[in-house]
Design an enzyme around this catalytic site. Structure first.
Site, PDB file in Angstrom:
ATOM      1  CG  ASP A   9      46.888  42.285  43.761  1.00  0.00           C
ATOM      2  OD1 ASP A   9      45.511  42.951  42.983  1.00  0.00           O
ATOM      3  OD2 ASP A   9      48.080  41.429  43.275  1.00  0.00           O
ATOM      4  CE1 TYR A 206      50.561  30.580  27.691  1.00  0.00           C
ATOM      5  CE2 TYR A 206      50.333  28.611  25.952  1.00  0.00           C
ATOM      6  CZ  TYR A 206      49.682  29.797  26.760  1.00  0.00           C
ATOM      7  OH  TYR A 206      48.171  30.208  26.122  1.00  0.00           O
TER       8      TYR A 206
HETATM    9  N1  MGD Z   1      49.524  27.768  42.511  1.00  0.00           N
HETATM   10  C1  MGD Z   1      49.470  28.952  42.448  1.00  0.00           C
HETATM   11  N2  MGD Z   1      49.304  29.850  43.626  1.00  0.00           N
HETATM   12  C2  MGD Z   1      50.104  31.331  43.133  1.00  0.00           C
HETATM   13  C3  MGD Z   1      49.389  32.150  42.082  1.00  0.00           C
HETATM   14  C4  MGD Z   1      49.046  31.174  40.602  1.00  0.00           C
HETATM   15  O1  MGD Z   1      48.113  31.480  40.107  1.00  0.00           O
HETATM   16  N3  MGD Z   1      48.713  29.730  41.082  1.00  0.00           N
HETATM   17  N4  MGD Z   1      49.363  32.914  41.954  1.00  0.00           N
HETATM   18  C5  MGD Z   1      50.399  33.374  43.076  1.00  0.00           C
HETATM   19  C6  MGD Z   1      49.663  35.276  42.776  1.00  0.00           C
HETATM   20  S1  MGD Z   1      49.532  36.179  41.556  1.00  0.00           S
HETATM   21  C7  MGD Z   1      49.447  35.698  44.394  1.00  0.00           C
HETATM   22  S2  MGD Z   1      48.968  37.869  44.350  1.00  0.00           S
HETATM   23  C8  MGD Z   1      48.786  35.214  45.500  1.00  0.00           C
HETATM   24  C9  MGD Z   1      48.347  35.195  46.825  1.00  0.00           C
HETATM   25  O2  MGD Z   1      47.965  34.375  47.175  1.00  0.00           O
HETATM   26  P1  MGD Z   1      47.367  35.033  48.998  1.00  0.00           P
HETATM   27  O3  MGD Z   1      47.293  35.882  49.337  1.00  0.00           O
HETATM   28  O4  MGD Z   1      47.020  33.370  49.258  1.00  0.00           O
HETATM   29  O5  MGD Z   1      45.254  34.233  48.211  1.00  0.00           O
HETATM   30  P2  MGD Z   1      44.317  35.164  48.512  1.00  0.00           P
HETATM   31  O6  MGD Z   1      44.053  33.279  47.203  1.00  0.00           O
HETATM   32  O7  MGD Z   1      44.409  36.252  47.861  1.00  0.00           O
HETATM   33  O8  MGD Z   1      43.985  34.767  49.979  1.00  0.00           O
HETATM   34  C10 MGD Z   1      43.568  35.761  50.489  1.00  0.00           C
HETATM   35  C11 MGD Z   1      42.869  35.344  52.019  1.00  0.00           C
HETATM   36  O9  MGD Z   1      42.715  36.524  52.324  1.00  0.00           O
HETATM   37  C12 MGD Z   1      41.897  35.987  53.313  1.00  0.00           C
HETATM   38  N5  MGD Z   1      41.504  37.200  53.524  1.00  0.00           N
HETATM   39  C13 MGD Z   1      40.678  38.354  52.306  1.00  0.00           C
HETATM   40  N6  MGD Z   1      40.378  39.952  53.065  1.00  0.00           N
HETATM   41  C14 MGD Z   1      41.014  39.788  54.351  1.00  0.00           C
HETATM   42  C15 MGD Z   1      40.886  40.166  55.500  1.00  0.00           C
HETATM   43  O10 MGD Z   1      41.069  41.840  55.672  1.00  0.00           O
HETATM   44  N7  MGD Z   1      41.260  39.974  56.372  1.00  0.00           N
HETATM   45  C16 MGD Z   1      41.510  38.641  56.488  1.00  0.00           C
HETATM   46  N8  MGD Z   1      42.291  38.670  57.735  1.00  0.00           N
HETATM   47  N9  MGD Z   1      41.357  37.747  55.743  1.00  0.00           N
HETATM   48  C17 MGD Z   1      41.479  38.279  54.441  1.00  0.00           C
HETATM   49  C18 MGD Z   1      40.290  35.600  52.198  1.00  0.00           C
HETATM   50  O11 MGD Z   1      39.578  34.731  52.309  1.00  0.00           O
HETATM   51  C19 MGD Z   1      41.356  34.178  51.540  1.00  0.00           C
HETATM   52  O12 MGD Z   1      41.447  33.155  52.076  1.00  0.00           O
HETATM   53  O13 MGD Z   1      49.347  34.031  45.178  1.00  0.00           O
HETATM   54  C20 MGD Z   1      50.071  33.316  44.463  1.00  0.00           C
HETATM   55  N10 MGD Z   1      49.998  32.275  44.564  1.00  0.00           N
HETATM   56  N1  MGD Z   2      39.609  40.266  38.249  1.00  0.00           N
HETATM   57  C1  MGD Z   2      40.687  39.587  38.986  1.00  0.00           C
HETATM   58  N2  MGD Z   2      41.527  40.574  38.962  1.00  0.00           N
HETATM   59  C2  MGD Z   2      42.749  40.220  39.285  1.00  0.00           C
HETATM   60  C3  MGD Z   2      43.377  39.346  39.977  1.00  0.00           C
HETATM   61  C4  MGD Z   2      42.354  38.449  40.088  1.00  0.00           C
HETATM   62  O1  MGD Z   2      42.381  36.680  40.049  1.00  0.00           O
HETATM   63  N3  MGD Z   2      41.185  38.994  39.902  1.00  0.00           N
HETATM   64  N4  MGD Z   2      44.534  38.588  40.200  1.00  0.00           N
HETATM   65  C5  MGD Z   2      45.109  40.570  40.299  1.00  0.00           C
HETATM   66  C6  MGD Z   2      46.333  39.470  40.742  1.00  0.00           C
HETATM   67  S1  MGD Z   2      47.262  38.442  42.611  1.00  0.00           S
HETATM   68  C7  MGD Z   2      47.786  39.373  39.789  1.00  0.00           C
HETATM   69  S2  MGD Z   2      49.187  38.708  39.643  1.00  0.00           S
HETATM   70  C8  MGD Z   2      47.168  40.050  38.308  1.00  0.00           C
HETATM   71  C9  MGD Z   2      47.218  38.735  37.904  1.00  0.00           C
HETATM   72  O2  MGD Z   2      47.402  39.319  36.196  1.00  0.00           O
HETATM   73  P1  MGD Z   2      48.209  39.386  34.652  1.00  0.00           P
HETATM   74  O3  MGD Z   2      49.517  39.342  35.265  1.00  0.00           O
HETATM   75  O4  MGD Z   2      47.126  39.493  34.119  1.00  0.00           O
HETATM   76  O5  MGD Z   2      47.745  37.665  34.542  1.00  0.00           O
HETATM   77  P2  MGD Z   2      47.171  35.893  33.993  1.00  0.00           P
HETATM   78  O6  MGD Z   2      45.625  37.012  34.284  1.00  0.00           O
HETATM   79  O7  MGD Z   2      46.659  35.535  34.875  1.00  0.00           O
HETATM   80  O8  MGD Z   2      47.548  36.300  33.028  1.00  0.00           O
HETATM   81  C10 MGD Z   2      47.521  37.266  31.801  1.00  0.00           C
HETATM   82  C11 MGD Z   2      48.598  36.538  30.511  1.00  0.00           C
HETATM   83  O9  MGD Z   2      49.747  35.761  30.801  1.00  0.00           O
HETATM   84  C12 MGD Z   2      49.347  35.364  29.829  1.00  0.00           C
HETATM   85  N5  MGD Z   2      50.200  34.030  29.510  1.00  0.00           N
HETATM   86  C13 MGD Z   2      50.357  32.646  30.587  1.00  0.00           C
HETATM   87  N6  MGD Z   2      51.823  32.105  29.860  1.00  0.00           N
HETATM   88  C14 MGD Z   2      52.507  32.755  29.650  1.00  0.00           C
HETATM   89  C15 MGD Z   2      53.565  33.041  29.569  1.00  0.00           C
HETATM   90  O10 MGD Z   2      53.949  32.429  29.302  1.00  0.00           O
HETATM   91  N7  MGD Z   2      54.394  34.296  28.771  1.00  0.00           N
HETATM   92  C16 MGD Z   2      53.356  35.090  28.332  1.00  0.00           C
HETATM   93  N8  MGD Z   2      53.705  36.258  27.638  1.00  0.00           N
HETATM   94  N9  MGD Z   2      51.595  35.434  28.784  1.00  0.00           N
HETATM   95  C17 MGD Z   2      52.086  34.194  28.569  1.00  0.00           C
HETATM   96  C18 MGD Z   2      48.290  34.574  29.856  1.00  0.00           C
HETATM   97  O11 MGD Z   2      47.295  33.872  27.979  1.00  0.00           O
HETATM   98  C19 MGD Z   2      47.443  35.533  29.568  1.00  0.00           C
HETATM   99  O12 MGD Z   2      46.733  36.073  28.827  1.00  0.00           O
HETATM  100  O13 MGD Z   2      45.796  40.129  37.953  1.00  0.00           O
HETATM  101  C20 MGD Z   2      45.051  40.822  39.900  1.00  0.00           C
HETATM  102  N10 MGD Z   2      44.249  40.963  39.447  1.00  0.00           N
HETATM  103  S1  SF4 Z   3      36.994  48.706  43.229  1.00  0.00           S
HETATM  104 FE1  SF4 Z   3      37.969  45.995  42.429  1.00  0.00          FE
HETATM  105  S2  SF4 Z   3      39.257  46.304  41.550  1.00  0.00           S
HETATM  106 FE2  SF4 Z   3      39.619  48.242  43.069  1.00  0.00          FE
HETATM  107  S3  SF4 Z   3      40.639  47.118  44.849  1.00  0.00           S
HETATM  108 FE3  SF4 Z   3      38.518  46.430  44.718  1.00  0.00          FE
HETATM  109  S4  SF4 Z   3      37.761  44.516  44.040  1.00  0.00           S
HETATM  110 FE4  SF4 Z   3      39.840  45.573  42.986  1.00  0.00          FE
HETATM  111 MO    MO Z   4      49.370  38.777  42.441  1.00  0.00          MO
END
Ligand code: MGD
Ligand code: MGD
Ligand code: SF4
Ligand code: MO
Length: 708
Positions: A9, A206
């Site tokens: 994202d 936390y």
């Molecule tokens: N337990 C738990 N739950 C969480 C979180 C967590 O930390 N712990 N994090 C939350 C957060 S921050 C987020 S953003 C959400 C993410 O929630 P989701 O969007 O459900 O998570 P993803 O794992 O990114 O799943 C995306 C799916 O889309 C599919 N996909 C990717 N690209 C395409 C495409 O172009 N077309 C189609 N048709 N499919 C595609 C991938 O294969 C993948 O299976 O989850 C949230 N839920």
């Molecule tokens: N490569 C890569 N990039 C990503 C993603 C990925 O899966 N891979 N996920 C994307 C998505 S969907 C999202 S939502 C973002 C998430 O990105 P971030 O919002 O940065 O989330 P995290 O990396 O899960 O956690 C960041 C920090 O939160 C701290 N933390 C945990 N619990 C607490 C708390 O209670 N309080 C405070 N203050 N800190 C706490 C952890 O120690 C950690 O260092 O990243 C995005 N970017």
């Molecule tokens: S280039 Fe990398 S960081 Fe940027 S949207 Fe694509 S996967 Fe995410």
């Molecule tokens: Mo997210």
């Protein structure tokens, strides 16, 4: 030509050059080279051997699939027939969708389909990711704030960790701001890469962030550091706020957070003393027991210190290009069907009921509609929906569509979601991989990927801007875009008139007509702004910034932020650790990419981070397989001894499964039931944010570690 990557994202946009038949991509702004290894290797990722290439029908048992390749015609005919059977027996509200619009590129069309079908039961995992922040911003300012990095002279991170492969665009913005001399305050229990850049690093306990925000408000009011003119002219509720903040003196906050009172005071003064401080959005604030209060606290800080429309821009919805207005078509869903939205009794903030509280404010500002911010204003309550799908009432939900998201792995209480899917009459997944969710489906429909489709944003009503992304290559022959699937189903369900556009480009023309242009003309530029209210317009019921929220009050909640100590009723004496899920990994994205060789090599196994002292206290060595158990469930991980981890706490990763292992429920859904964080966290009321009903994944949960 421009294209936008949605492998994550981060949404990085780049220029595409296909001269000489060879495609190369390069940053649109060479000074901000935000492209990570995933985008660079887009062709390898899209061509991996596990990619779904044809519609599949399960001719075996639910959960133990035997796949048969079928045609699109057969798939859509059979799905429509089964949908009709469900609607005839239980009503249209028995059909539910979970969706991540960003992943398929067609924001708005699912909701339009649902509204014309007659069901209000939509959920999106965006609720845990900016969706709930957006709701709280809206309650305070009437809309979401956008970060203005260019002017920010102080940045406060509540738990974000940024890097070249962890949201690179924001990482580069942060580096540029620091190079200009901006101050950085990082609130994070862990010692992270971002914390190393900080002027102040507050290693709070936390889940105690809401108390810290209240402590800052206390100091800022007590010392008169707020913007008196803005508070007097543009806010309501200051007196009540001051009284509430009085309950959180720095000494009390210091004790809750595990830092010193001087640290609370000093950082409050630095924040309030800045010209244009910025609290960027971060998902950590969205996943706590006190999320609503934390987010309210952040919103109040921005407002009373006078940062709105300097570093924190409040645009409001775009009247001409809003998806709510042009695509969702909420007027097609009757009030009696809206009233059936599951979970809106107990958790109304996100629901149609909560959204209606803005009707008058939007009308007064000249809007003919009430926008659905982040696709999450008019949502069913996820945990309640899964319960209904399991047969626990209030009425049966019997057909479930998982659209470009990995539903079973993306919420708390994973086992409960698996049980919910097992109790359905029809499960359909639209995917590119055979995910654990797809493995529980009757039909799996193969989607195209971002480099194979043209798209138009916004995907949900948040940015007041229309974006374009151009395809780079053709999709595999049987992989379709989501619009074509929805159109095919709508035609079969007798609601084809609501989808008069024969293909995606006709739909894009309709959307761009609002800006007086066409897709062909617009596609050569990545962004086209829409029309927004003047800065300083606050679309709240009072028309002011609501420090005390009338929306929360109307829904029966405390209108002011507060901090309540989380408890874990499932904990027992042999659980000495506190646990959090997250700390995202550069080599994957949520549940994605574990099947991609070059990325998997970098993160081959799901890792537990544990402080070396804690590891030795339970005889855990680096690389050992361990079982982490909470009162709710257990998962297996490889121990990584990490001195950056706060002693007494454990970090588990989000979203781990092993696509190379046995599929099917009995075998653990390709190991998802053995490794995914969702197994550890309850979605019962005690573990939900009380106002929003979303699960806490960030602290306050007790755990133990045992060597396997
Ligand atoms: N337990 C738990 N739950 C969480 C979180 C967590 O930390 N712990 N994090 C939350 C957060 S921050 C987020 S953003 C959400 C993410 O929630 P989701 O969007 O459900 O998570 P993803 O794992 O990114 O799943 C995306 C799916 O889309 C599919 N996909 C990717 N690209 C395409 C495409 O172009 N077309 C189609 N048709 N499919 C595609 C991938 O294969 C993948 O299976 O989850 C949230 N839920
Ligand atoms: N490569 C890569 N990039 C990503 C993603 C990925 O899966 N891979 N996920 C994307 C998505 S969907 C999202 S939502 C973002 C998430 O990105 P971030 O919002 O940065 O989330 P995290 O990396 O899960 O956690 C960041 C920090 O939160 C701290 N933390 C945990 N619990 C607490 C708390 O209670 N309080 C405070 N203050 N800190 C706490 C952890 O120690 C950690 O260092 O990243 C995005 N970017
Ligand atoms: S280039 Fe990398 S960081 Fe940027 S949207 Fe694509 S996967 Fe995410
Ligand atoms: Mo997210």
């Amino acid at each position: 030509m421009y294209s936008t990557c949605v492998f994550c994202d981060g949404g990085c946009t780049f220029a595409v050059d296909d001269a000489d038949g060879k495609v190369t991509i390069s940053p649109i702004n060479p000074a901000m080279p935000a492209i990570c290894s995933k985008a660079v290797n887009w062709d390898e990722i899209r061509s991996h051997s596990g990619r779904l290439m044809h519609p599949l029908k399960n001719v075996g048992e639910r959960g133990e699939p035997q796949w048969e390749e079928i045609s699109w015609e057969q798939a859509l005919d059979e799905i429509a027939e089964k949908l009709r059977a469900v609607i005839d027996e239980y009503g249209p509200e028995a059909v539910a969708f979970s969706e991540m619009p960003l992943n398929h590129g067609f924001g708005g069309v699912t909701r339009r389909f649902m509204n014309h079908l007659g069901t209000p039961n939509y959920i999106t995992a965006l609720d845990l990711c900016m969706g709930n922040t957006a709701q709280v911003h809206r309650a305070t300012y009437g809309w979401f704030t956008s970060a203005n990095w260019q002017v920010a002279d102080c940045i406060v991170y509540f738990g974000q960790n940024r890097g070249p492969e962890l949201w690179p665009r924001e990482y580069l913005n942060l580096k540029a701001a620091l190079a200009r001399g901006a101050k950085l305050i990082v609130v994070d229990p862990r010692l992270t890469e971002t914390a190393e850049l900080a002027d102040y690093h507050l290693r709070i306990n936390y889940g105690t962030d809401a108390a810290l925000a209240l402590g800052w408000i206390n100091v800022i009011i007590d010392e008169g550091l707020y913007d008196h003119v803005f508070v007097a002219e543009s806010t309501i509720g200051f007196e009540d706020l001051a009284e509430r903040a009085g309950e959180y003196p720095p000494e009390r906050v210091a004790e809750i957070c595990g830092i010193t009172a001087d640290e609370v005071r000093e950082t409050a003064r630095v924040y309030a003393g800045s010209e244009a401080a910025l609290i960027p959005w971060g998902a950590t604030a969205d996943m706590q027991r006190n999320s609503t209060s934390l987010l309210r606290g952040q919103c109040i800080l921005r407002a009373i210190c006078g940062f709105l429309n300097k570093s924190e821009l409040v645009y409001g919805p775009a009247s001409d290009i809003s998806l709510s207005e042009r695509l969702y078509d909420y007027s097609a869903l009757s009030q009696s069907q809206k009233d059936k939205q599951i979970g809106s009794e107990n958790y109304p903030l996100f629901s149609f009921k909560g959204n209606a509280l803005y009707d008058e404010a939007m009308r007064n500002a000249g809007f003919g509609f009430t926008a659905d911010i982040m696709a999450s204003s008019c949502m069913a309550h996820p945990s309640s929906l899964f319960a209904a799908m399991r047969g626990e009432g209030p009425y049966p939900v019997k057909a479930f569509f998982s659209v470009a998201n990995n539903t079973v792995m993306s919420y708390a209480n994973m086992q409960g979601i698996v049980d919910a899917l097992m109790n359905q009459y029809l499960v359909v997944t639209f995917e590119v991989n055979m995910t654990p969710t797809a493995q529980l489906s009757d039909y799996v429909l193969p989607g195209d990927m971002w480099m194979e489709r043209d798209t138009v944003g916004p995907m949900f009503d948040i940015a007041p801007i229309m974006t374009t992304s151009n395809s780079i290559v053709e999709p595999p022959v049987d992989c379709r875009c989501w619009y074509d699937v929805v159109k095919g189903l709508a035609d079969r369900m007798g609601i084809g008139d609501a989808f008069p556009w024969c293909n995606a480009h006709e739909l894009f023309d309709y959307r761009f007509a609002a800006l007086g242009t066409t897709w062909e003309q617009a596609r050569s530029a990545p962004a086209h702004p829409g029309k927004t209210p003047a800065f300083g317009t606050f679309l709240t019921p009072s028309g002011k910034v609501e420090l005390s929220s009338s929306v929360l009050a109307a829904l029966g909640y405390d209108p002011l932020p507060y901090y309540e100590e989380p408890t874990d009723p499932l904990a027992n004496d042999d659980m000495p650790f506190e646990i959090f899920a997250g700390a995202r990994e550069p080599a994957n994205y949520n549940t994605n990419f574990h099947q991609i060789g070059f990325l998997r090599e970098r993160e081959p196994e799901p890792r537990l981070f544990i402080h070396p002292d804690d590891a030795s206290s339970c005889n855990v060595v680096e690389g050992a397989w361990v079982r982490v158990a909470t009162g709710h469930g257990a998962i297996d991980l490889v121990a990584h001894l990490d001195p950056c981890q706060k002693p007494g706490t454990l970090r588990v990763p989000h979203g781990w499964w092993k696509p190379e292992t046995e599929p099917g429920l009995a075998a653990g859904l390709s190991s998802a039931l053995i490794h995914n964080d969702g197994m550890l966290f309850s979605d019962e009321a005690w573990n939900l944010d009380p106002e929003q009903g979303l699960a806490n994944l960030r602290g306050g949960i007790c755990a133990r570690v045992g060597v396997l």
